[in-house]
Design a protein around this motif. Structure first.
Motif, PDB file in Angstrom:
ATOM      1  N   ASP A  57       0.811  -1.208   0.000  1.00  0.00           N
ATOM      2  CA  ASP A  57       0.000   0.000   0.000  1.00  0.00           C
ATOM      3  C   ASP A  57       0.852   1.268   0.000  1.00  0.00           C
ATOM      4  N   ARG A  59       1.931   2.520   2.736  1.00  0.00           N
ATOM      5  CA  ARG A  59       1.766   3.006   4.106  1.00  0.00           C
ATOM      6  C   ARG A  59       1.770   1.801   5.035  1.00  0.00           C
ATOM      7  N   THR A  60       2.205   1.999   6.265  1.00  0.00           N
ATOM      8  CA  THR A  60       2.226   0.907   7.238  1.00  0.00           C
ATOM      9  C   THR A  60       1.443   1.320   8.473  1.00  0.00           C
ATOM     10  N   ALA A 100      -7.277  -2.482   8.477  1.00  0.00           N
ATOM     11  CA  ALA A 100      -6.109  -3.005   7.772  1.00  0.00           C
ATOM     12  C   ALA A 100      -5.957  -4.509   7.986  1.00  0.00           C
ATOM     13  N   THR A 103       0.327  -7.813   8.905  1.00  0.00           N
ATOM     14  CA  THR A 103       1.381  -8.408   8.083  1.00  0.00           C
ATOM     15  C   THR A 103       2.516  -9.000   8.898  1.00  0.00           C
ATOM     16  N   ASP A 158      -1.245  -3.564   6.643  1.00  0.00           N
ATOM     17  CA  ASP A 158      -1.359  -2.943   5.331  1.00  0.00           C
ATOM     18  C   ASP A 158      -2.825  -2.599   5.069  1.00  0.00           C
ATOM     19  N   LEU A 159      -3.083  -1.398   4.557  1.00  0.00           N
ATOM     20  CA  LEU A 159      -4.444  -0.911   4.349  1.00  0.00           C
ATOM     21  C   LEU A 159      -5.051  -1.352   3.022  1.00  0.00           C
ATOM     22  N   GLY A 160      -4.253  -1.928   2.155  1.00  0.00           N
ATOM     23  CA  GLY A 160      -4.788  -2.403   0.885  1.00  0.00           C
ATOM     24  C   GLY A 160      -5.355  -1.307   0.010  1.00  0.00           C
ATOM     25  N   GLY A 161      -4.794  -0.099   0.108  1.00  0.00           N
ATOM     26  CA  GLY A 161      -5.253   0.991  -0.735  1.00  0.00           C
ATOM     27  C   GLY A 161      -6.423   1.779  -0.180  1.00  0.00           C
ATOM     28  N   ARG A 162      -6.969   1.356   0.959  1.00  0.00           N
ATOM     29  CA  ARG A 162      -8.102   2.058   1.556  1.00  0.00           C
ATOM     30  C   ARG A 162      -7.618   3.105   2.563  1.00  0.00           C
TER      31      ARG A 162
END
Length: 329
Positions: A57, A59-60, A100, A103, A158-162
């Motif tokens: 993404d 971002r963490t 999220a 991971t 990981d937010l997966g793009g959200r």
């Protein structure tokens, strides 16, 4: 970063009646590392100065929590694997509560020198197993000698793009919903503290929470306006949402069925079971708010509403039971 080596010929010594002082720091590290798995985001695990974790993404999400023996767990109540599951769950749930997917975990372990190596190994096994439920892995950590057994865990996600789902997004008119169960762990704690070991379903809920990890991302995809991990008690944690969002929240008492075994335990122990359900922590359910008329994702149920005002009420009245967990109260 854990970077111990195995013993001669790559073999790891047996752990029968071996203390940590006898095994030594690097012997213990080797045993722990041998119990850890790997996840798809783990590009480099234990063995170097730092781990390498993928962040697709860009971002963490990060969270940390600490468990101290005598404060958060007792070895006569829970196995080492149980403690490992609980330590991992407390952090993984926080990642899910941002919407999220977890991971990786980093673990710092402070242990008495006379602790059995086998206990530390089983702890690592519990940590690894709980992380594996969500495809995460323990990628490293640190350890030290200490008179008090302490486990500090940092979780990454990981937010997966959200966008992250924050505590501050609830709006008047929103639906308050819950995924997972509340009251079970608190009931199990009460049972154990009174010297009993049954009902098993309650005791096991205290030892190993059943966290609805997937419901965090599911709520985010469904448009949740706020989201929180219920770790310290439903009413107290919803209070954090109310404060951050500058709204009032009302919870319906009739939204909570009392399971038979919980009702029986409450009757035997002289406890109002709603005290467990509404103010008990450690189940790590997820609470969220959704826009009015939203279709709740499968696994979520409506328990209340958001309105203009402040604080949290039950059936529009101030709650007279316990407020929830506070480390310093």
């Amino acid at each position: 970063m854990w970077s111990g080596r195995a013993h001669r010929d790559g073999e790891i010594e047996g752990t029968v009646d071996v203390s940590i002082a006898e095994a030594g720091e690097f012997g213990l590290i080797a045993r722990i590392v041998a119990r850890l798995g790997s996840g798809p985001a783990s590009l480099l695990g234990p063995g170097d100065d730092a781990a390498l974790v993928a962040a697709p993404d860009g971002r963490t999400v990060a969270s940390t929590d600490v468990l101290v023996e005598g404060r958060h767990f007792r070895r006569d109540w829970s196995s080492a694997a149980d403690v490992g599951h609980r330590a991992a769950a407390a952090n993984l749930a926080d990642i899910a509560a941002m919407g999220a997917g977890p991971t990786a975990l980093l673990v710092a372990l402070c242990v008495p020198q006379d602790l059995d190596v086998a206990w530390a190994e089983d702890l690592a096994g519990g940590l690894s197993a709980e992380a594996g439920l969500v495809g995460a892995a323990v990628v490293g950590g640190d350890m030290s000698s200490s008179p008090t057994l302490t486990i500090a865990v940092t979780a990454l996600g990981d937010l997966g793009g959200r966008p992250p789902v924050l505590r501050s997004g609830a709006q008047p008119g929103d639906i308050v919903a819950l995924a997972g169960r509340t009251g079970y762990a608190a009931a199990g704690y009460t049972v154990l503290s009174r010297g009993f070991r049954t009902p098993k379903v309650l005791v096991e809920a205290y030892r190993r929470p059943a966290v609805p990890y997937a419901q965090g991302p599911a709520a985010a995809r469904a448009g949740a306006t706020s989201l929180i991990d219920v770790s310290d008690g439903l009413l107290q944690d919803l209070g954090h949402v109310a404060t951050a969002s500058v709204v009032g929240i009302d919870v319906r008492r009739d939204a909570f069925d009392v399971p038979d075994q919980m009702r029986d335990a409450a009757s035997a122990l002289g406890v109002d079971p709603h005290l467990w359900l509404l103010a008990g922590g450690d189940d790590h359910a997820l609470a969220a708010t959704f826009p009015p008329g939203a279709a709740l994702p499968e696994g979520w149920r409506e328990i209340g509403s958001v309105h203009e005002g402040t604080g949290v009420t039950v059936d529009r009245k101030p709650w007279q039971g316990g407020a929830g967990w506070d480390h310093f109260r």
